[in-house]
Design a protein around this motif. Structure first.
Motif, PDB file in Angstrom:
ATOM      1  N   UNK A  20      16.500   2.698  -6.797  1.00 19.31           N
ATOM      2  CA  UNK A  20      15.504   1.865  -6.130  1.00 19.31           C
ATOM      3  C   UNK A  20      14.938   0.844  -7.107  1.00 19.31           C
ATOM      4  N   UNK A  21      14.632  -0.316  -6.569  1.00 18.42           N
ATOM      5  CA  UNK A  21      13.987  -1.333  -7.382  1.00 18.42           C
ATOM      6  C   UNK A  21      12.536  -0.922  -7.616  1.00 18.42           C
ATOM      7  N   UNK A  22      12.037  -1.176  -8.807  1.00 12.33           N
ATOM      8  CA  UNK A  22      10.671  -0.801  -9.123  1.00 12.33           C
ATOM      9  C   UNK A  22       9.710  -1.730  -8.389  1.00 12.33           C
ATOM     10  N   UNK A  23       8.616  -1.151  -7.891  1.00 12.38           N
ATOM     11  CA  UNK A  23       7.615  -1.945  -7.190  1.00 12.38           C
ATOM     12  C   UNK A  23       6.629  -2.519  -8.191  1.00 12.38           C
ATOM     13  N   UNK A  24       6.237  -3.749  -7.933  1.00 10.02           N
ATOM     14  CA  UNK A  24       5.273  -4.414  -8.797  1.00 10.02           C
ATOM     15  C   UNK A  24       3.873  -3.984  -8.376  1.00 10.02           C
ATOM     16  N   UNK A  25       3.099  -3.378  -9.271  1.00 12.78           N
ATOM     17  CA  UNK A  25       1.742  -2.937  -8.889  1.00 12.78           C
ATOM     18  C   UNK A  25       0.791  -4.106  -8.636  1.00 12.78           C
ATOM     19  N   UNK A  26       1.134  -5.311  -9.114  1.00 16.35           N
ATOM     20  CA  UNK A  26       0.263  -6.471  -8.911  1.00 16.35           C
ATOM     21  C   UNK A  26       0.504  -7.171  -7.582  1.00 16.35           C
ATOM     22  N   UNK A  27       1.558  -6.798  -6.882  1.00 15.77           N
ATOM     23  CA  UNK A  27       1.877  -7.448  -5.619  1.00 15.77           C
ATOM     24  C   UNK A  27       0.837  -7.052  -4.571  1.00 15.77           C
ATOM     25  N   UNK A  28       0.322  -8.019  -3.808  1.00 19.14           N
ATOM     26  CA  UNK A  28      -0.683  -7.701  -2.781  1.00 19.14           C
ATOM     27  C   UNK A  28      -0.111  -6.807  -1.690  1.00 19.14           C
ATOM     28  N   UNK A  29      -0.957  -5.915  -1.186  1.00 21.73           N
ATOM     29  CA  UNK A  29      -0.522  -5.026  -0.115  1.00 21.73           C
ATOM     30  C   UNK A  29      -0.576  -5.755   1.212  1.00 21.73           C
ATOM     31  N   UNK A  30       0.327  -5.377   2.122  1.00 24.55           N
ATOM     32  CA  UNK A  30       0.373  -6.013   3.439  1.00 24.55           C
ATOM     33  C   UNK A  30      -0.906  -5.698   4.211  1.00 24.55           C
ATOM     34  N   UNK A  31      -1.346  -6.636   5.037  1.00 23.48           N
ATOM     35  CA  UNK A  31      -2.575  -6.405   5.798  1.00 23.48           C
ATOM     36  C   UNK A  31      -2.327  -5.463   6.975  1.00 23.48           C
ATOM     37  N   UNK A  32      -3.372  -4.762   7.421  1.00 20.16           N
ATOM     38  CA  UNK A  32      -3.201  -3.879   8.579  1.00 20.16           C
ATOM     39  C   UNK A  32      -3.091  -4.690   9.869  1.00 20.16           C
ATOM     40  N   UNK A  33      -2.388  -4.128  10.843  1.00 19.98           N
ATOM     41  CA  UNK A  33      -2.295  -4.770  12.148  1.00 19.98           C
ATOM     42  C   UNK A  33      -3.591  -4.526  12.908  1.00 19.98           C
ATOM     43  N   UNK A  34      -3.709  -5.130  14.081  1.00 22.50           N
ATOM     44  CA  UNK A  34      -4.920  -4.979  14.898  1.00 22.50           C
ATOM     45  C   UNK A  34      -5.138  -3.509  15.265  1.00 22.50           C
ATOM     46  N   UNK A  35      -4.049  -2.789  15.518  1.00 18.52           N
ATOM     47  CA  UNK A  35      -4.165  -1.375  15.860  1.00 18.52           C
ATOM     48  C   UNK A  35      -4.766  -0.575  14.712  1.00 18.52           C
ATOM     49  N   UNK A  36      -4.325  -0.843  13.491  1.00 20.01           N
ATOM     50  CA  UNK A  36      -4.854  -0.096  12.354  1.00 20.01           C
ATOM     51  C   UNK A  36      -6.290  -0.483  12.034  1.00 20.01           C
ATOM     52  N   UNK A  37      -6.664  -1.721  12.290  1.00 13.62           N
ATOM     53  CA  UNK A  37      -8.066  -2.114  12.147  1.00 13.62           C
ATOM     54  C   UNK A  37      -8.904  -1.324  13.153  1.00 13.62           C
TER      55      UNK A  37
END
Length: 151
Positions: A20-37
């Protein structure tokens, strides 16, 4: 993704391990959808009304049923909040991507051309195919040299 083939001496089966490619810890996380809000608020309310319910699945099912029963007008505040969060995320991602393009790669592959990098990936992918061909050729030679038919 790169895959590497390996086989142990005793086991004739081929196992493929994916790296697996390593994930960058500085990359912004995806925003929640309306359902998750909506679910953030719903969980708080549900836990206040039902303090002895500890199962996450029960809370999630109740939230999903409630979300389905809401009209578009009732969903509108959650949709607008999700859109604002997505706009902020897009700004952060633009800044992140610009920063990534400005910095040279940390792996040291900056002096390689794109075609050289792609050629290495193709070599890794071709390895299981080569092993398959060797196995088939061995099987054919065994069948041809066998004095009696296999069928």
């Amino acid at each position: 993704m790169k895959s590497r083939a390996r086989s142990s001496g005793d086991d004739s089966r081929l196992s493929v391990r994916r790296v697996k490619a390593e994930k960058d810890p500085n990359k912004p996380k995806r925003p929640p959808s309306a359902f998750f809000v909506f679910m953030e608020e719903f969980r708080k309310d549900y836990k206040e009304k039902h303090p002895n319910v500890k199962h996450v699945s029960v809370i999630g099912k109740a939230g999903g049923d409630k979300w389905k029963s809401l009209s578009d007008a009732e969903k509108a505040p959650y949709v607008s909040k999700a859109e604002k969060l997505k706009a902020e995320y897009n700004k952060k991602m633009d800044a992140y991507n610009n920063k990534q393009q400005a910095e040279p790669t940390a792996s040291g592959d900056s002096d390689k051309s794109k075609s050289e990098v792609n050629d290495e990936d193709e070599e890794v992918r071709a390895e299981p195919l080569c092993l398959f061909i060797v196995h088939i050729s061995w099987l054919l030679s065994f069948c041809l040299l066998s004095p009696r038919p296999l069928c």
